[in-house]
Write a protein that holds these residues in place. Structure first.
Motif, PDB file in Angstrom:
ATOM      1  N   GLY A 162       1.092  -1.174   0.218  1.00  0.00           N
ATOM      2  CA  GLY A 162       0.232   0.211  -0.202  1.00  0.00           C
ATOM      3  C   GLY A 162       0.950   1.440   0.099  1.00  0.00           C
ATOM      4  O   GLY A 162       2.232   0.595   0.079  1.00  0.00           O
ATOM      5  N   THR A 163       0.002   2.179  -0.722  1.00  0.00           N
ATOM      6  CA  THR A 163       0.513   3.458  -0.532  1.00  0.00           C
ATOM      7  C   THR A 163      -0.348   4.312  -0.367  1.00  0.00           C
ATOM      8  O   THR A 163      -1.051   4.761  -0.920  1.00  0.00           O
ATOM      9  N   ASP A 164       0.407   5.377   0.569  1.00  0.00           N
ATOM     10  CA  ASP A 164      -0.607   6.936   0.871  1.00  0.00           C
ATOM     11  C   ASP A 164       0.117   7.629   1.036  1.00  0.00           C
ATOM     12  O   ASP A 164       1.228   8.068   1.720  1.00  0.00           O
ATOM     13  N   LEU A 211       8.948   2.558   3.455  1.00  0.00           N
ATOM     14  CA  LEU A 211       9.761   3.300   3.661  1.00  0.00           C
ATOM     15  C   LEU A 211       9.208   4.220   3.056  1.00  0.00           C
ATOM     16  O   LEU A 211       7.770   4.908   2.523  1.00  0.00           O
ATOM     17  N   ASP A 212       9.306   5.950   3.493  1.00  0.00           N
ATOM     18  CA  ASP A 212       9.019   6.782   3.293  1.00  0.00           C
ATOM     19  C   ASP A 212       9.969   7.853   2.162  1.00  0.00           C
ATOM     20  O   ASP A 212      10.601   7.768   1.757  1.00  0.00           O
ATOM     21  N   PHE A 244       5.510   3.919   1.785  1.00  0.00           N
ATOM     22  CA  PHE A 244       5.191   2.615   1.269  1.00  0.00           C
ATOM     23  C   PHE A 244       4.926   1.491   2.316  1.00  0.00           C
ATOM     24  O   PHE A 244       6.148   1.229   2.920  1.00  0.00           O
ATOM     25  N   THR A 245       4.366   0.900   1.896  1.00  0.00           N
ATOM     26  CA  THR A 245       4.519  -0.243   2.870  1.00  0.00           C
ATOM     27  C   THR A 245       4.471  -1.877   2.303  1.00  0.00           C
ATOM     28  O   THR A 245       3.420  -1.701   0.875  1.00  0.00           O
ATOM     29  N   VAL A 246       5.042  -3.320   3.189  1.00  0.00           N
ATOM     30  CA  VAL A 246       4.582  -4.269   2.083  1.00  0.00           C
ATOM     31  C   VAL A 246       4.583  -5.216   3.164  1.00  0.00           C
ATOM     32  O   VAL A 246       5.248  -5.237   4.186  1.00  0.00           O
ATOM     33  N   GLY A 261      -5.034  -2.583  -0.765  1.00  0.00           N
ATOM     34  CA  GLY A 261      -3.271  -3.004  -0.625  1.00  0.00           C
ATOM     35  C   GLY A 261      -3.305  -4.012  -2.200  1.00  0.00           C
ATOM     36  O   GLY A 261      -4.174  -4.445  -2.444  1.00  0.00           O
ATOM     37  N   LEU A 265       4.613   0.709  -6.956  1.00  0.00           N
ATOM     38  CA  LEU A 265       3.926   1.678  -6.919  1.00  0.00           C
ATOM     39  C   LEU A 265       3.840   2.845  -7.056  1.00  0.00           C
ATOM     40  O   LEU A 265       5.233   2.964  -7.078  1.00  0.00           O
ATOM     41  N   TYR A 307       2.595   7.414  -6.283  1.00  0.00           N
ATOM     42  CA  TYR A 307       2.056   8.354  -5.356  1.00  0.00           C
ATOM     43  C   TYR A 307       2.662   9.628  -5.749  1.00  0.00           C
ATOM     44  O   TYR A 307       3.497  10.165  -7.185  1.00  0.00           O
ATOM     45  N   GLU A 353      -1.712   6.031  -5.367  1.00  0.00           N
ATOM     46  CA  GLU A 353      -2.606   7.089  -4.353  1.00  0.00           C
ATOM     47  C   GLU A 353      -2.153   8.809  -5.335  1.00  0.00           C
ATOM     48  O   GLU A 353      -1.237   8.451  -6.005  1.00  0.00           O
ATOM     49  N   PHE A 361       7.373   3.541  -6.113  1.00  0.00           N
ATOM     50  CA  PHE A 361       8.130   2.544  -4.926  1.00  0.00           C
ATOM     51  C   PHE A 361       8.231   0.897  -5.843  1.00  0.00           C
ATOM     52  O   PHE A 361       6.795   1.120  -6.241  1.00  0.00           O
TER      53      PHE A 361
END
Lengths: 338, 338
Positions: free
Chosen positions: A52-54, A95-96, A148-150, B34, B95, B97, B130, B148
């Motif tokens: 997911g990314t946000d 990750l950011d 971003f997360t996995v 996700g 992904l 953003y 996103e 990402f």
């Protein structure tokens, strides 16, 4: 290097920041070309990665105007990991991305401290990131954040609409205020239509506006994941932009609808205040804000007591907020209490 | 919903964009909480996930000022997947953003078309993204992009400094111009110190400035990955911010240095022009731009012919740009030709 610095980009400031984050996150491997995460697959039959990314939307502008940057990183992690959790997956790493006009070490360190706090709350590893100094793109002191997360799940155990049945109970987990959605409307009402100051306090709110608005988004991973792993949760909606209506709507199968009874939980004072000050209809309110529920879990009736007890033990405030009825993917909120 | 739209956020425009991207990417699953990626682990003994996040810096401002948004998404994918490739991993999925002041469907579709093109060039799957509409954060028409990617490798086959030996050859793969680094300096020189127009053409460049500056970053995955999988590549530096000096420096073990001979490859005209117009020292140049090499591969001498032949067959332009010598992690570029 000198020419580049004169053009507004200080590469050495970036390197220094990486060193700070290595210390904060206790991860010496940060700063390489790519972040590494060894996969331990143990009990997964058909592993599937869930990503997911946000971002955090214009809640950023509140943090920037308040000069309070320590918690916005928690919001960033929350927005990402709660989405992955909602699929039934275990978030693994994060990750950011920080885009910023001018790299101010103190500000950037505060922002990334929040990211590290968020990853700790979520039990995920911070394995990389990017800080991009972009003069002329962002106004002075402004920045944007993306996360971003996995996560990982077993393909056959992903939460899915097919698990849901008539009579399933919708358990609402209390939010920590507005979380990270609806802030363009919040800012419009409070600071454009009206001229509130971030130091003002609204009726029913515990602190001043800057602290009320900046309450960090709650991270539900550690309390909810064990229940997913026990097979006690049928589906999850992370309540973000679009509120209960859109987000619960997304998890329903074609033959079911959701009915919420808003007398079952307290709508946070800040949302009632915003409704009154902004002269919002309940329709506006319910399509924009979480109404006090940050996450909704669909649970078979026989599992409700056990799930509720375990969630409370893990520190959540839980409400039997609604149930599934025969229907056509509609979400209704009875609003007798408002 | 009406109140939110009046406040500058059009949720329906966002939903419409998701539909467009589903079509462009042929991925109907986009838009769920996700993104899913089933793992096929087959031949991996100790699988490790390798992740990277990056943006494209102020090359964005060139795209925005030129009104050309179709290729900046390729840059975004390139910056991320080339980093993951440089670790010896196979990029799997991506992904994006997109933070934007006001969601203009046509502009957003052009941007995301570039992202889709990039993922196709890299052979990765676009599994999520996103788009965040953030009024008051970005100036009208401005946006930021973050990407990402996640790849996979066998832990024991990750490229590492310990593989490198004295005498290893540094093969340079031709870049496609400036790629996505140094743009704050480029803009400073061309548009602030001097007053070039994006329609001007510099000596030696094939097209006008907007097309020269916006050449998309080359994606090296499909040509280089087969060689990594054959064990023919010892280490890789993706040449981004900091140029050959910093990026090749990062892959060296403590006892080796790298010597480049810049007579072995052509430095792109745009970089020579920028040096002259901006009165840059060679030191500025080599610490900022890729000098014409977008990726540097360290290869044992016995493998050079085979690697070069396969790369050329795959469409790369390859130069024997330098070699490893006993030393202490220094990178030297002999500049006789400049």
């Amino acid at each position: 290097m000198d020419a580049y610095k004169k053009a507004g980009v200080d590469i050495n400031a970036g390197y220094k920041l990486v060193d700070e984050i290595k210390q904060l996150s206790h991860n010496d491997a940060l700063g390489s070309f790519g972040g590494l995460f060894p996969l331990t697959l143990g009990h997964y039959q058909k592993p599937v990665l869930v990503s997911g990314t946000d971002g955090v939307g214009t809640k950023l502008l509140v943090a920037i105007n308040a000069g309070l940057h320590e918690t916005i990183g928690i919001d960033l992690v929350a927005m990402c990991v709660n989405d992955v959790l909602a699929q039934g997956a275990k978030p693994l790493f994060f990750l950011d991305y920080l885009g910023i006009g001018h790299l101010d070490q103190t500000q950037a360190k505060a922002i990334l401290t929040g990211v590290v706090t968020g990853t700790t709350q979520a039990g995920v590893k911070l394995i990389g990131g990017e800080t991009a100094e972009m003069p002329d793109m962002y106004q002075h002191g402004h920045y944007d954040l993306a996360g971003f997360t996995v996560g990982i799940a077993d393909q056959d155990r992903l939460l899915a609409a097919k698990n849901l049945r008539t009579g399933d109970v919708l358990l609402g987990l209390a939010s920590n205020g507005l979380h990270s959605n609806g802030f363009s409307l919040v800012r419009d009402i409070l600071f454009k239509q009206h001229h509130y100051s971030l130091d003002d306090q609204l009726s029913g709110c515990e602190g001043d506006l800057k602290h009320e608005l900046l309450r960090p988004t709650r991270i539900y991973v550690k309390s909810v994941l064990p229940l997913i792993e026990q097979g006690l949760i049928q589906s999850i909606a992370h309540i973000t932009g679009g509120g209960l209506i859109e987000n619960v709507g997304r998890i329903l199968p074609d033959h079911l609808s959701a009915e919420f009874d808003s007398t079952k939980w307290p709508v946070p004072a800040i949302m009632k205040d915003l409704q009154e000050i902004g002269n919002l209809s309940f329709d506006d309110l319910k399509h924009t804000f979480n109404l006090g529920l940050g996450m909704v879990l669909a649970v078979h009736p026989t599992d409700v007591d056990q799930v509720t007890a375990e969630l409370k033990k893990a520190g959540e405030t839980v409400y039997q907020a609604g149930r599934l009825v025969p229907g056509s993917k509609k979400v209704v909120i009875r609003e007798d209490s408002l």
